[in-house]
Design an enzyme around this catalytic site. Structure first.
Site, short mmCIF file in Angstrom:
data_model
loop_
_atom_site.label_atom_id
_atom_site.label_comp_id
_atom_site.label_asym_id
_atom_site.label_seq_id
_atom_site.Cartn_x
_atom_site.Cartn_y
_atom_site.Cartn_z
N ASP A 128 0.83 -1.20 0.00
CA ASP A 128 0.00 0.00 0.00
C ASP A 128 0.87 1.26 0.00
O ASP A 128 1.94 1.28 0.61
CB ASP A 128 -0.89 0.00 1.24
CG ASP A 128 -2.09 0.93 1.10
OD1 ASP A 128 -2.29 1.48 -0.01
OD2 ASP A 128 -2.80 1.12 2.10
N TRP B 282 2.91 7.91 -2.48
CA TRP B 282 4.32 8.15 -2.78
C TRP B 282 4.45 9.08 -3.98
O TRP B 282 5.26 10.01 -3.97
CB TRP B 282 5.00 6.81 -3.06
CG TRP B 282 6.47 6.88 -3.32
CD1 TRP B 282 7.48 6.75 -2.41
CD2 TRP B 282 7.11 7.08 -4.59
NE1 TRP B 282 8.71 6.87 -3.02
CE2 TRP B 282 8.51 7.07 -4.37
CE3 TRP B 282 6.65 7.27 -5.89
CZ2 TRP B 282 9.44 7.23 -5.39
CZ3 TRP B 282 7.57 7.44 -6.91
CH2 TRP B 282 8.95 7.43 -6.66
N HIS C 22 3.11 3.39 -9.00
CA HIS C 22 2.93 1.97 -9.29
C HIS C 22 4.16 1.40 -9.98
O HIS C 22 4.57 0.26 -9.72
CB HIS C 22 1.69 1.77 -10.16
CG HIS C 22 0.40 2.10 -9.45
ND1 HIS C 22 0.05 1.51 -8.25
CD2 HIS C 22 -0.61 2.95 -9.77
CE1 HIS C 22 -1.13 1.99 -7.86
NE2 HIS C 22 -1.55 2.86 -8.76
N ARG D 124 -11.62 1.52 -8.82
CA ARG D 124 -10.75 2.67 -9.05
C ARG D 124 -11.04 3.27 -10.43
O ARG D 124 -11.69 2.63 -11.27
CB ARG D 124 -9.28 2.25 -8.96
CG ARG D 124 -8.88 1.83 -7.55
CD ARG D 124 -7.39 1.69 -7.41
NE ARG D 124 -7.03 1.42 -6.02
CZ ARG D 124 -5.78 1.41 -5.56
NH1 ARG D 124 -4.78 1.65 -6.40
NH2 ARG D 124 -5.53 1.17 -4.30
N LEU E 99 11.98 -20.32 -3.58
CA LEU E 99 10.94 -19.46 -3.02
C LEU E 99 9.71 -19.56 -3.90
O LEU E 99 9.83 -19.56 -5.13
CB LEU E 99 11.43 -18.01 -2.96
CG LEU E 99 10.39 -16.91 -2.63
CD1 LEU E 99 9.98 -17.00 -1.17
CD2 LEU E 99 10.93 -15.52 -2.93
#
Length: 256
Positions: A25, A30, A42, A76, A136
């Site tokens: 978030d 930013w 983004h 959005r 991972l």
């Protein structure tokens, strides 16, 4: 392979979380702080994803789950949604081979039917390319919602085993049908950006997860910020319904 539920058994855990789940978030804020368009935030957020994947792999985290796009994010502005889809498409095109070279497995969970056929094809290709990797497991939650997940799991269970409608459905029957039935429940949940809620993310799986909230905006999240979250996690006493005295007794028994 289905994973054990933390409400039925005590999972293995150590100072480094086996599974980290993150709500990323703060991209828009930013950008606003720097008088940039939201899309700039983004784009910078994609860089933070790269850094976090690398940091988790280096620290021994085995599963990393990122909430990239919720089922509510379609609300959005249409322009922002379109740009987010372009970024997702670009990441699937450009990042999969890098993940594969680094031994990272990619999974994408959520209601993927709303994505266009090209996007779904890229997701399938990326998952297939990285399927054998074990360093991972990176899961991207896209068009995902925790309530949707529980409902779709129940629907799949009933379709495959209609006899369950005549009896009791317990956790062990339902859990394998959740979209992340292949992963252990998160040990550590991180939300950046200062908000303190789970926002319909992994509602079933977060039952005993340690929650960590930080004011750091996602584009600024890095290895140092991850270390701070892991250090906070390591200081927690994970009881899973037991008392502190029981934990002390168990530790003494291990030493003996």
């Amino acid at each position: 392979m289905a994973q054990e539920s933390s409400t039925l058994a005590i999972p293995e855990h150590g100072d480094v979380p086996r599974h980290v789940a993150i709500i990323m978030d703060g991209n828009g804020r930013w950008a606003n702080q720097r008088h940039l368009p939201r899309i700039a935030g983004h784009k910078r957020g994609v860089e933070a994803v790269r850094a976090t994947v690398q940091a988790c792999a280096e620290r021994g985290v085995q599963f990393l789950t990122l909430f990239a796009f919720s089922s509510e994010n379609w609300r959005r502005p249409a322009e922002e949604v379109a740009l987010l889809m372009q970024l997702f498409h670009g990441a699937l095109t450009n990042e999969v081979e890098k993940l594969h070279r680094n031994g990272i497995r990619l999974r994408v969970v959520g209601n993927l039917e709303r994505f266009d056929p090209r996007m779904r094809a890229l997701i399938e290709k990326g998952e297939r390319r990285t399927a054998a990797n074990k360093r991972l497991t990176l899961t991207i939650a896209a068009n995902y919602g925790g309530r949707w997940d529980i409902l779709q799991a129940l629907g799949r269970l009933v379709r495959e085993h209609p006899e369950t409608l005549q009896g009791e459905i317990d956790e062990s029957r339902l859990a394998p049908y959740l979209s992340m039935g292949y992963a252990p429940e998160p040990d550590l949940f991180i939300r950046t950006g200062g908000e303190q809620r789970v926002s319909n993310f992994l509602l079933w799986q977060l039952a005993y997860t340690e929650l960590y909230f930080t004011d750091t905006l996602w584009p600024d999240f890095d290895g140092t910020a991850l270390d701070e979250a892991i250090a906070s996690y390591a200081r927690r006493e994970r009881r899973f319904g037991r008392t502190s005295e029981q934990l002390d007794e168990a530790k003494r028994a291990e030493v003996a």
